[in-house]
Design a protein around this motif. Structure first.
Motif, PDB file in Angstrom:
ATOM      1  N   GLY A 220      -6.882 -11.225   4.713  1.00  0.00           N
ATOM      2  CA  GLY A 220      -5.970 -12.358   4.783  1.00  0.00           C
ATOM      3  C   GLY A 220      -4.878 -12.403   3.735  1.00  0.00           C
ATOM      4  N   PRO A 221      -4.133 -11.318   3.525  1.00  0.00           N
ATOM      5  CA  PRO A 221      -3.033 -11.384   2.563  1.00  0.00           C
ATOM      6  C   PRO A 221      -1.885 -12.243   3.091  1.00  0.00           C
ATOM      7  CG  PRO A 221      -2.917  -9.332   3.771  1.00  0.00           C
ATOM      8  CD  PRO A 221      -4.195 -10.009   4.204  1.00  0.00           C
ATOM      9  N   ALA A 222      -1.022 -12.696   2.179  1.00  0.00           N
ATOM     10  CA  ALA A 222       0.172 -13.413   2.615  1.00  0.00           C
ATOM     11  C   ALA A 222       1.132 -12.461   3.316  1.00  0.00           C
ATOM     12  CB  ALA A 222       0.851 -14.076   1.413  1.00  0.00           C
ATOM     13  N   SER A 223       1.194 -11.214   2.825  1.00  0.00           N
ATOM     14  CA  SER A 223       2.038 -10.204   3.458  1.00  0.00           C
ATOM     15  C   SER A 223       1.468  -8.828   3.155  1.00  0.00           C
ATOM     16  CB  SER A 223       3.484 -10.295   2.950  1.00  0.00           C
ATOM     17  OG  SER A 223       3.567  -9.893   1.587  1.00  0.00           O
ATOM     18  N   TYR A 224       1.814  -7.868   4.023  1.00  0.00           N
ATOM     19  CA  TYR A 224       1.424  -6.475   3.817  1.00  0.00           C
ATOM     20  C   TYR A 224       2.647  -5.600   4.025  1.00  0.00           C
ATOM     21  CZ  TYR A 224      -0.375  -1.769   4.638  1.00  0.00           C
ATOM     22  OH  TYR A 224      -0.588  -0.416   4.560  1.00  0.00           O
ATOM     23  N   THR A 225       2.889  -4.697   3.058  1.00  0.00           N
ATOM     24  CA  THR A 225       3.964  -3.714   3.176  1.00  0.00           C
ATOM     25  C   THR A 225       3.396  -2.337   2.861  1.00  0.00           C
ATOM     26  OG1 THR A 225       5.667  -5.301   2.483  1.00  0.00           O
ATOM     27  CG2 THR A 225       6.216  -2.953   2.328  1.00  0.00           C
ATOM     28  N   GLY A 226       3.504  -1.419   3.813  1.00  0.00           N
ATOM     29  CA  GLY A 226       3.115  -0.040   3.571  1.00  0.00           C
ATOM     30  C   GLY A 226       4.349   0.782   3.236  1.00  0.00           C
ATOM     31  N   VAL A 227       4.193   1.734   2.329  1.00  0.00           N
ATOM     32  CA  VAL A 227       5.299   2.612   1.935  1.00  0.00           C
ATOM     33  C   VAL A 227       4.848   4.048   2.133  1.00  0.00           C
ATOM     34  CG1 VAL A 227       6.866   3.333   0.098  1.00  0.00           C
ATOM     35  CG2 VAL A 227       6.091   0.942   0.204  1.00  0.00           C
TER      36      VAL A 227
ATOM     37  N   ILE B 184      -1.044  -3.859  -5.486  1.00  0.00           N
ATOM     38  CA  ILE B 184      -0.616  -2.563  -4.985  1.00  0.00           C
ATOM     39  C   ILE B 184      -1.849  -1.678  -4.850  1.00  0.00           C
ATOM     40  CG2 ILE B 184       0.730  -0.478  -5.457  1.00  0.00           C
ATOM     41  CD1 ILE B 184       2.776  -2.185  -6.851  1.00  0.00           C
ATOM     42  N   VAL B 185      -1.987  -1.022  -3.716  1.00  0.00           N
ATOM     43  CA  VAL B 185      -3.128  -0.161  -3.427  1.00  0.00           C
ATOM     44  C   VAL B 185      -2.628   1.250  -3.156  1.00  0.00           C
ATOM     45  CG1 VAL B 185      -5.059   0.280  -1.854  1.00  0.00           C
ATOM     46  CG2 VAL B 185      -4.449  -2.079  -2.451  1.00  0.00           C
ATOM     47  N   GLY B 186      -3.280   2.223  -3.755  1.00  0.00           N
ATOM     48  CA  GLY B 186      -2.960   3.622  -3.488  1.00  0.00           C
ATOM     49  C   GLY B 186      -4.230   4.451  -3.511  1.00  0.00           C
TER      50      GLY B 186
ATOM     51  N   GLU C 208       0.841  -1.192   0.000  1.00  0.00           N
ATOM     52  CA  GLU C 208       0.000   0.000   0.000  1.00  0.00           C
ATOM     53  C   GLU C 208       0.874   1.239   0.000  1.00  0.00           C
ATOM     54  OE1 GLU C 208      -3.824   2.098   2.245  1.00  0.00           O
ATOM     55  OE2 GLU C 208      -2.710   0.516   3.293  1.00  0.00           O
ATOM     56  N   LEU C 209       0.615   2.134  -0.942  1.00  0.00           N
ATOM     57  CA  LEU C 209       1.365   3.373  -1.053  1.00  0.00           C
ATOM     58  C   LEU C 209       0.660   4.474  -0.266  1.00  0.00           C
ATOM     59  CD1 LEU C 209       2.068   3.263  -4.906  1.00  0.00           C
ATOM     60  CD2 LEU C 209       3.518   2.390  -3.051  1.00  0.00           C
ATOM     61  N   ALA C 210       1.427   5.208   0.542  1.00  0.00           N
ATOM     62  CA  ALA C 210       0.889   6.313   1.344  1.00  0.00           C
ATOM     63  C   ALA C 210      -0.358   5.902   2.111  1.00  0.00           C
ATOM     64  CB  ALA C 210       0.601   7.519   0.454  1.00  0.00           C
ATOM     65  N   PRO C 211      -0.225   4.975   3.062  1.00  0.00           N
ATOM     66  CA  PRO C 211      -1.409   4.412   3.732  1.00  0.00           C
ATOM     67  C   PRO C 211      -2.126   5.328   4.704  1.00  0.00           C
ATOM     68  CG  PRO C 211       0.607   3.472   4.626  1.00  0.00           C
ATOM     69  CD  PRO C 211       1.014   4.289   3.451  1.00  0.00           C
TER      70      PRO C 211
END
Length: 275
Positions: A71-78, A116-118, A55-58
């Protein structure tokens, strides 16, 4: 409500702070132009379960929490703002992580994300900035991956340049950010210019500060808390009323847009599959 000292506003006076952080200081948690409902529709069009999500700019982490619930395998916020990253990190850890980085230069590996979510961040960029961020999303996405956006839009598709410019100037004065919303056709073209295939498009009224939307997004208690905070803070009240006035003035032109675009498999992947 999140305390003022926890919000990424620094020591700047409230008159000069970006509008979304003013609203956050007043207790508003849903800061997306189409509200909670359009975010839910967007996420419903994306295969999140068991996937690696970026996720960009969460923001304040509301969508991050919704993503984790899927239930994602992983989550990364930027997020490039260290204070904002700290807020979201407190929401997602230990199930996800947040890194400091520019949405156009995330530092993430090539082909490392399925989704990718923004939200409400491309709107704030110039045309070149939009293109850079979309290009970065394409680089990080795996072939077949999805890029989901939720942004401010303009309508109708043939709205005149004069009206576009008027809306942009009024928005900039109210929210203290040079917002550059696009029409539905223009948002689609911006994604397709990078070879993405739009698989979902939805709209919603841009009613961020309308009472019914505030209650729907924040709940009755949250809406009342926000109203009390606004009434108690004269300078914040002037900012909020100014934003609401601009939104209402341009209600026939402003809209909220959500799109999900897919990165095609591409020739290289297809060749590997044939082999």
């Amino acid at each position: 409500m999140t305390h003022d000292t926890e919000l990424p506003m620094g020591s700047r006076p409230i008159e000069n702070v970006a509008g979304h952080w003013v609203l956050a200081r007043m207790g508003k948690k849903v800061l997306r132009p189409g509200g909670r409902e359009l975010t839910e529709r967007m996420l419903g069009a994306v295969p999140v379960e068991g996937r690696d999500v970026v996720e960009l700019a969460p923001g304040l982490g509301l969508t991050a929490r919704a993503i984790l619930d899927l239930g994602p395998a992983s989550y990364t916020g930027v997020d490039e703002n260290p204070e904002a990253a700290t807020i979201v990190r407190s929401v997602v850890e230990p199930f996800g992580r947040v890194v400091n980085g520019d949405a156009a230069h995330t530092g993430l590996p090539d082909d490392s994300a399925d989704v990718i979510v923004g939200e409400a961040m491309l709107t704030m960029q110039t045309d070149r900035g939009k293109s850079a961020i979309i290009g970065e999303a394409c680089r990080v996405l795996r072939p077949g991956g999805h890029y989901a956006i939720h942004e401010l839009g303009l309508k109708p598709d043939d709205v005149s340049d004069d009206i576009k410019n008027t809306v942009r100037v009024d928005l900039a004065r109210a929210i203290k950010v040079n917002a550059r919303p696009l029409t539905l056709v223009e948002w689609r073209a911006a994604l397709e210019a990078h070879g993405l295939e739009v698989v979902f498009a939805g709209t919603a009224p841009m009613a961020l500060l309308d009472p019914k939307r505030v209650v729907a997004d924040e709940g009755v208690r949250g809406a009342l808390r926000m109203i009390v905070n606004v009434l108690r803070n004269r300078r914040a009240r002037a900012r909020v009323l100014g934003m609401r006035r601009v939104f209402r003035t341009h209600r026939d032109t402003l809209t909220a847009v959500a799109m999900v675009a897919r990165r095609p498999l591409g020739d290289d992947t297809e060749k590997e599959n044939e082999e």
